[in-house]
Each structure stands twice: as C-alpha cells, then as structure tokens.
Design an enzyme around this catalytic site. Structure first.
Site, PDB file in Angstrom:
ATOM      1  N   HIS A   1     -13.896  -2.341   3.075  1.00  0.00           N
ATOM      2  CA  HIS A   1     -12.716  -1.833   3.780  1.00  0.00           C
ATOM      3  C   HIS A   1     -12.902  -0.349   4.072  1.00  0.00           C
ATOM      4  O   HIS A   1     -13.338   0.405   3.204  1.00  0.00           O
ATOM      5  CB  HIS A   1     -11.488  -2.045   2.891  1.00  0.00           C
ATOM      6  CG  HIS A   1     -10.210  -1.521   3.461  1.00  0.00           C
ATOM      7  ND1 HIS A   1      -9.693  -1.950   4.662  1.00  0.00           N
ATOM      8  CD2 HIS A   1      -9.335  -0.602   2.983  1.00  0.00           C
ATOM      9  CE1 HIS A   1      -8.556  -1.326   4.902  1.00  0.00           C
ATOM     10  NE2 HIS A   1      -8.321  -0.499   3.908  1.00  0.00           N
TER      11      HIS A   1
ATOM     12  N   GLU B   1       3.028   4.714  -4.199  1.00  0.00           N
ATOM     13  CA  GLU B   1       3.076   5.581  -5.377  1.00  0.00           C
ATOM     14  C   GLU B   1       4.486   6.087  -5.726  1.00  0.00           C
ATOM     15  O   GLU B   1       4.724   6.293  -6.919  1.00  0.00           O
ATOM     16  CB  GLU B   1       2.132   6.777  -5.189  1.00  0.00           C
ATOM     17  CG  GLU B   1       0.668   6.479  -5.264  1.00  0.00           C
ATOM     18  CD  GLU B   1       0.075   5.768  -4.033  1.00  0.00           C
ATOM     19  OE1 GLU B   1       0.718   5.789  -2.956  1.00  0.00           O
ATOM     20  OE2 GLU B   1      -0.998   5.186  -4.169  1.00  0.00           O
TER      21      GLU B   1
ATOM     22  N   ASP C   1       0.835  -1.199   0.000  1.00  0.00           N
ATOM     23  CA  ASP C   1       0.000   0.000   0.000  1.00  0.00           C
ATOM     24  C   ASP C   1       0.870   1.251   0.000  1.00  0.00           C
ATOM     25  O   ASP C   1       2.055   1.206   0.322  1.00  0.00           O
ATOM     26  CB  ASP C   1      -0.898  -0.034   1.245  1.00  0.00           C
ATOM     27  CG  ASP C   1      -2.000   1.010   1.207  1.00  0.00           C
ATOM     28  OD1 ASP C   1      -2.137   1.705   0.189  1.00  0.00           O
ATOM     29  OD2 ASP C   1      -2.733   1.120   2.208  1.00  0.00           O
TER      30      ASP C   1
ATOM     31  N   ASP D   1      -8.164   5.156  -2.078  1.00  0.00           N
ATOM     32  CA  ASP D   1      -9.009   5.719  -1.013  1.00  0.00           C
ATOM     33  C   ASP D   1     -10.224   6.432  -1.618  1.00  0.00           C
ATOM     34  O   ASP D   1     -10.130   7.584  -2.048  1.00  0.00           O
ATOM     35  CB  ASP D   1      -8.208   6.703  -0.165  1.00  0.00           C
ATOM     36  CG  ASP D   1      -7.086   6.017   0.591  1.00  0.00           C
ATOM     37  OD1 ASP D   1      -7.032   4.781   0.565  1.00  0.00           O
ATOM     38  OD2 ASP D   1      -6.267   6.731   1.201  1.00  0.00           O
TER      39      ASP D   1
ATOM     40  N   ARG E   1      -1.710  -0.897  -4.521  1.00  0.00           N
ATOM     41  CA  ARG E   1      -2.476   0.316  -4.790  1.00  0.00           C
ATOM     42  C   ARG E   1      -1.949   1.025  -6.031  1.00  0.00           C
ATOM     43  O   ARG E   1      -2.720   1.488  -6.852  1.00  0.00           O
ATOM     44  CB  ARG E   1      -2.430   1.261  -3.582  1.00  0.00           C
ATOM     45  CG  ARG E   1      -3.310   2.494  -3.788  1.00  0.00           C
ATOM     46  CD  ARG E   1      -3.576   3.228  -2.498  1.00  0.00           C
ATOM     47  NE  ARG E   1      -2.545   4.193  -2.179  1.00  0.00           N
ATOM     48  CZ  ARG E   1      -2.639   5.051  -1.153  1.00  0.00           C
ATOM     49  NH1 ARG E   1      -3.702   5.021  -0.362  1.00  0.00           N
ATOM     50  NH2 ARG E   1      -1.679   5.905  -0.893  1.00  0.00           N
TER      51      ARG E   1
END
Length: 232
Positions: A166, A10, A7, A108, A92
């Site tokens: 989640h 980026e 996670d 998110d 992610r």
C-alpha cells in the site's frame, strides 16, 4: 462488502487542535511534560486535549478513540450481516484490547530499508499486546520504493499476519506488475508461499482467539532456556 477499513482515527486533524487553537492556560493542552510527539504538542494534528466529550476530556480519551470506534464498527458489521459473517475491521489507531475487534497496521511508514527492518519488532510487539493480526505497508507508504526494496519487503511481508502492499497517491506505483520479470517471479513465489501457509495461519488465529496466543512470536518465546547474543 466483507469488512471496513477505519483510518486516521487517532483522531487525526488537519489543523492543530481547532481553527482557533487550544486554551493557552490549560494544563491539559500544555502539561508540565510533553513526550516527543509530532510537533512537540499534544494537540498537533489532533483534537485539543481540553475538548469535552461524553465520557470525559479528550486528554483522557485520545488513546481510546480508535479502540471505541473499532468496537462500534465490529458490532455494526455483526448487525449488518446478521451474525452470518465474522467481521473484518482494519484500524490504524488502537489500544489495549483492540485485537479482539480489529486488525491493525503500523501506519504511514516510508520506503526505506530501516522501515522494513523496524516492521519486524512492531509485528512481534503487537502480538504480545494481544493484536495478533498486524502488518506494515509493504514496500513503504510514503516515498518512491526501489525494485530491490520492494522485492525484499514482499518476501518479508509474506510472513506478516496481515499482508498489504500500500502506498500514497504521490508515490510511484509499486504493485508487482510495474517491476521487471525477474522481480515479478520472486514476488509471485513469495505470494505462493503465503497461500501455502494460510492453513497454518488460520490455525494460529484460532489459538489466538481462544487463548490469546500469538500468531508470530520472537525466538525467546519458543526457546525459553536458550541464551541469545547479538550477532553483528
């Protein structure tokens, strides 16, 4: 363990660029044109684009960072399990080709009806990008969901290739047990539908692995000669 979840790759950062910022006169950090990204700066909540890495500057590697991490994680799981298990990696951040190594979720989102709505084109698009195991955080990650929203999202999520309810630790609980008996009954039926579809999903995943086919697809993939119009 059966898989790994990677996670904030980026990569994400809790400061903009670094503790001392980024180079003021660098065209990497301050290019002539900046897309509409978070903070309207390329280094907002991430590494300075001018930062040097082994292969090149971070400007050239930022969008590939999560992809390389997914590759490394996949190969590590193969080694740990001595190639006796198919690796499961959830990432992610992604790039072209990441679907060969990892599943992906859309990041998110919020507990809003719009985010439920937009999860559908995200899911369809990523299948066209070659990332077939894709889903959104069901019921929303940020903010407090409502019973109706969560019920409807669970019903939709039963058809996501990757299904996960989640949310963050600041929001109210949203697992099925916190809602009314009627909501639990509807969610249970959605989950039973999901389990009934698993053999079909496995077949679609095999086809995706062998030929790059989609697991979910828009209607125009199936009915290529049909003419569709918006229905308001």
């Amino acid at each position: 363990f059966d898989g790994l979840w990677i996670d904030m790759n980026e990569p994400s950062n809790f400061v903009d660029g670094s503790l001392t910022g980024c180079e003021a006169d660098s065209t990497y950090d301050h290019p002539p044109y900046t897309p509409r990204v978070l903070g309207f700066r390329l280094y907002a909540k991430t590494v300075c684009p001018s930062a040097r890495q082994h292969l090149s500057s971070h400007y050239n590697l930022h969008n590939m960072y999560g992809h390389f991490e997914a590759m490394a994680t996949y190969r590590a799981l193969l080694s740990v399990h001595q190639q006796q298990k198919r690796p499961f990696v959830l990432t992610r951040s992604s790039f072209a080709g990441t679907g060969h190594y990892a599943a992906h979720w859309s990041g998110d989102n919020h507990a809003h009806w719009d985010d439920l709505y937009y999860s559908i084109p995200i899911m369809l698009n990523f299948n066209m990008f070659g990332v077939s195991q894709i889903g959104a955080d069901i019921c929303g990650f940020q903010g407090d969901t409502t019973e109706e929203l969560c019920v409807r999202w669970m019903q939709l999520g039963a058809f996501y290739p990757f299904m996960r309810n989640h949310n963050d630790d600041l929001a109210k609980d949203q697992d099925p047990a916190v809602f009314s008996e009627e909501a639990q009954r509807i969610m249970r039926n959605a989950l039973l539908t999901r389990y009934a579809l698993l053999p079909y999903l496995y077949t679609l995943y095999v086809r995706s692995t062998l030929s790059g086919d989609t697991v979910v697809r828009p209607l125009f993939f199936e009915f290529t000669q049909a003419r569709f119009q918006n229905i308001c």
